[in-house]
Design a protein around this motif. Structure first.
Motif, PDB file in Angstrom:
ATOM      1  N   ASP A 165      -2.612  20.782 -12.445  1.00  0.00           N
ATOM      2  CA  ASP A 165      -1.285  20.822 -11.836  1.00  0.00           C
ATOM      3  C   ASP A 165      -0.319  19.939 -12.639  1.00  0.00           C
ATOM      4  O   ASP A 165      -0.610  18.774 -12.922  1.00  0.00           O
ATOM      5  N   THR A 166       0.823  20.547 -13.021  1.00  0.00           N
ATOM      6  CA  THR A 166       1.816  19.841 -13.829  1.00  0.00           C
ATOM      7  C   THR A 166       3.158  19.841 -13.101  1.00  0.00           C
ATOM      8  O   THR A 166       3.642  20.905 -12.683  1.00  0.00           O
ATOM      9  N   ALA A 167       3.717  18.659 -12.939  1.00  0.00           N
ATOM     10  CA  ALA A 167       5.025  18.559 -12.280  1.00  0.00           C
ATOM     11  C   ALA A 167       6.130  18.924 -13.277  1.00  0.00           C
ATOM     12  O   ALA A 167       6.176  18.394 -14.385  1.00  0.00           O
ATOM     13  N   CYS A 168       6.991  19.861 -12.884  1.00  0.00           N
ATOM     14  CA  CYS A 168       8.096  20.308 -13.731  1.00  0.00           C
ATOM     15  C   CYS A 168       9.434  20.099 -12.994  1.00  0.00           C
ATOM     16  O   CYS A 168       9.481  20.153 -11.765  1.00  0.00           O
ATOM     17  N   THR A 169      10.465  19.886 -13.779  1.00  0.00           N
ATOM     18  CA  THR A 169      11.801  19.681 -13.213  1.00  0.00           C
ATOM     19  C   THR A 169      12.749  20.764 -13.700  1.00  0.00           C
ATOM     20  O   THR A 169      12.730  21.148 -14.876  1.00  0.00           O
ATOM     21  N   VAL A 170      13.582  21.253 -12.770  1.00  0.00           N
ATOM     22  CA  VAL A 170      14.598  22.257 -13.093  1.00  0.00           C
ATOM     23  C   VAL A 170      15.957  21.698 -12.695  1.00  0.00           C
ATOM     24  O   VAL A 170      16.102  21.115 -11.617  1.00  0.00           O
ATOM     25  N   SER A 171      16.947  21.885 -13.564  1.00  0.00           N
ATOM     26  CA  SER A 171      18.314  21.501 -13.213  1.00  0.00           C
ATOM     27  C   SER A 171      19.237  22.693 -13.429  1.00  0.00           C
ATOM     28  O   SER A 171      19.036  23.505 -14.337  1.00  0.00           O
ATOM     29  N   PHE A 172      20.258  22.769 -12.587  1.00  0.00           N
ATOM     30  CA  PHE A 172      21.235  23.865 -12.645  1.00  0.00           C
ATOM     31  C   PHE A 172      22.625  23.257 -12.571  1.00  0.00           C
ATOM     32  O   PHE A 172      22.906  22.418 -11.709  1.00  0.00           O
ATOM     33  N   THR A 173      23.520  23.670 -13.484  1.00  0.00           N
ATOM     34  CA  THR A 173      24.902  23.178 -13.511  1.00  0.00           C
ATOM     35  C   THR A 173      25.861  24.365 -13.529  1.00  0.00           C
ATOM     36  O   THR A 173      25.654  25.322 -14.283  1.00  0.00           O
ATOM     37  N   VAL A 174      26.869  24.305 -12.675  1.00  0.00           N
ATOM     38  CA  VAL A 174      27.931  25.320 -12.695  1.00  0.00           C
ATOM     39  C   VAL A 174      29.219  24.594 -13.079  1.00  0.00           C
ATOM     40  O   VAL A 174      29.524  23.516 -12.569  1.00  0.00           O
ATOM     41  N   THR A 175      29.981  25.196 -14.016  1.00  0.00           N
ATOM     42  CA  THR A 175      31.167  24.548 -14.580  1.00  0.00           C
ATOM     43  C   THR A 175      32.360  25.488 -14.499  1.00  0.00           C
ATOM     44  O   THR A 175      32.240  26.694 -14.744  1.00  0.00           O
TER      45      THR A 175
END
Length: 404
Positions: free
Chosen positions: A378-388
């Motif tokens: 199990d690998t912890a992953c991070t997702v980020s989302f930006t709206v401009t």
């Protein structure tokens, strides 16, 4: 995919967009192509008149360019909405109309933009100003010719009406442009000479003071403050106001000033003129100055207001919707809920932790995520989302597990 949008509007707008393949690369590579869109559009077109709207396109590829111009029917029409440089003919209107003119293009990529213009109506107020200067002192019984300064650009004929307080003198003709004023032989003290000029439904007034036979004063202390609105939306109107305290005998005159790139006044010599804000693509701080003159005294007050661009108070928020876990080698749709109340086109950007997998596109609202083919546990992953948008951005981030 990276997109660069550069926006600058002072009658000339340049938008640069970089369009790339959506094959999962997060930067432009050999497949990337550059489009440059330039618009040269007048800020206003008179009712019933025509103007050429230009669009100049440059791109690194060889694709044909398709154009599509549009404007509200109440504003006017194009001779050819698919032309690069169509002729726009403004509608016939009595009142000013504030219009959005839009152009969409497609070729190596796609781009669109809207420009605000004003269709000026036939009832737009003409330039109309009156000023008056008289000798500072007159001898009782003396005669002097009065010569006002009048500027009027409208179509109507002008009429004049002169007046003074009873007893201080008389005119040879109260409706003449340049009457002869005779000071009363028995009068001693200040005398205020007033002029009202009429043209159609518009009137302007001016006054000036003189002292006949010595004695008395024309002016006293002046106190003035102005109260411009804190903000005026691009292309809209607001009334400027002043609080003036004056105890002298001569009537006060007003002279308002705002920078031309901020907007215009319907009458800069009025007590409470109407300000029309210029079309603006970004918020603009604008100084406002009022000079009050009464007799030999004058004073000045200043303030400021903000001409706000469309969507300056828009709300922007973003919330991601992603699964809690994705198995190695499997796919999942990453989605985001975006709330935006402005007029700009939102742009999206996704980012996933290195080694966790790839996105079908990092610049769409709902890309497909493909997990890495192998996971050692199990690998912890991070997702980020930006709206401009043009003047703001919103961001959300969350984590998920990459499972074997």
């Amino acid at each position: 995919m990276n997109k660069l949008i550069k926006l600058c509007l002072i009658l000339f707008i340049t938008v640069v967009l970089v369009a790339c393949d959506t094959g999962g690369s997060s930067s432009c590579d050999g497949d990337g192509e550059l489009i440059t869109l330039s618009l040269d559009v007048p800020s206003s077109v008179k009712s019933g008149e025509s103007a050429v709207f230009n669009a100049n396109i440059a791109q690194s590829g060889e694709e044909d360019i398709d154009y599509l111009w549009s404007a509200a029917a109440s504003c006017g029409s194009f001779d050819d909405t698919y032309a690069a440089s169509p002729v726009f003919t403004a509608s016939n209107t009595a009142d000013d109309i504030y219009c959005a003119v839009s152009l969409s293009i497609s070729g190596a990529g796609t781009a669109s933009h809207s420009v605000n213009i004003i269709v000026t109506g036939t009832d737009s107020a003409p330039v109309f100003s009156v000023s008056l200067t008289v000798p500072g002192a007159l001898t009782p019984g003396s005669r002097t010719t009065l010569r006002p300064s009048v500027t009027y650009t409208g179509p109507d004929s002008i009429s004049y009406a002169w007046s003074v307080p009873a007893g201080c003198g008389a005119f040879d003709n109260t409706s003449a442009q340049q009457p002869v004023f005779t000071a009363d032989s028995a009068w001693t003290g200040p005398c205020i000479i007033s002029l009202t000029v009429a043209a159609g439904s518009l009137t302007r007034s001016a006054s000036a003071g003189t002292i006949i036979g010595g004695g008395g004063v024309l002016s006293g202390d002046i106190a003035v403050s102005i109260m411009p609105p804190a903000a005026v939306a691009s292309g809209t109107m607001a009334t400027l106001a002043a609080d003036v305290t004056y105890e002298g005998l001569a009537l006060e005159s007003y002279m308002w000033s705002v920078p031309m790139n901020c907007g215009s006044l319907n009458d800069n010599m009025a007590q409470s003129p109407v300000f029309t804000a210029a079309n603006a693509s970004v918020n603009k701080e604008c100084p406002v100055t009022l000079t009050i003159t009464a007799g030999a005294e004058s004073t000045q007050a200043s303030g400021s207001m903000t001409v706000t661009a469309p969507g300056y108070d828009a709300m922007l928020s973003a919330v991601m919707d992603i699964p809690a876990s994705v198995a190695a080698g499997e796919t999942a749709v990453f989605d985001a809920s975006v709330t935006y109340t402005g007029t700009d086109t939102p742009r999206y950007s996704w980012m996933v932790s290195s080694g966790c997998g790839t996105l079908s596109s990092d610049s769409v609202r709902s890309p497909v995520f493909t997990a890495a083919a192998e996971a050692g546990g199990d690998t912890a992953c991070t997702v980020s989302f930006t709206v401009t948008t043009a003047d703001r951005n919103a961001m959300d981030s969350a984590g998920f597990m990459l499972t074997p």
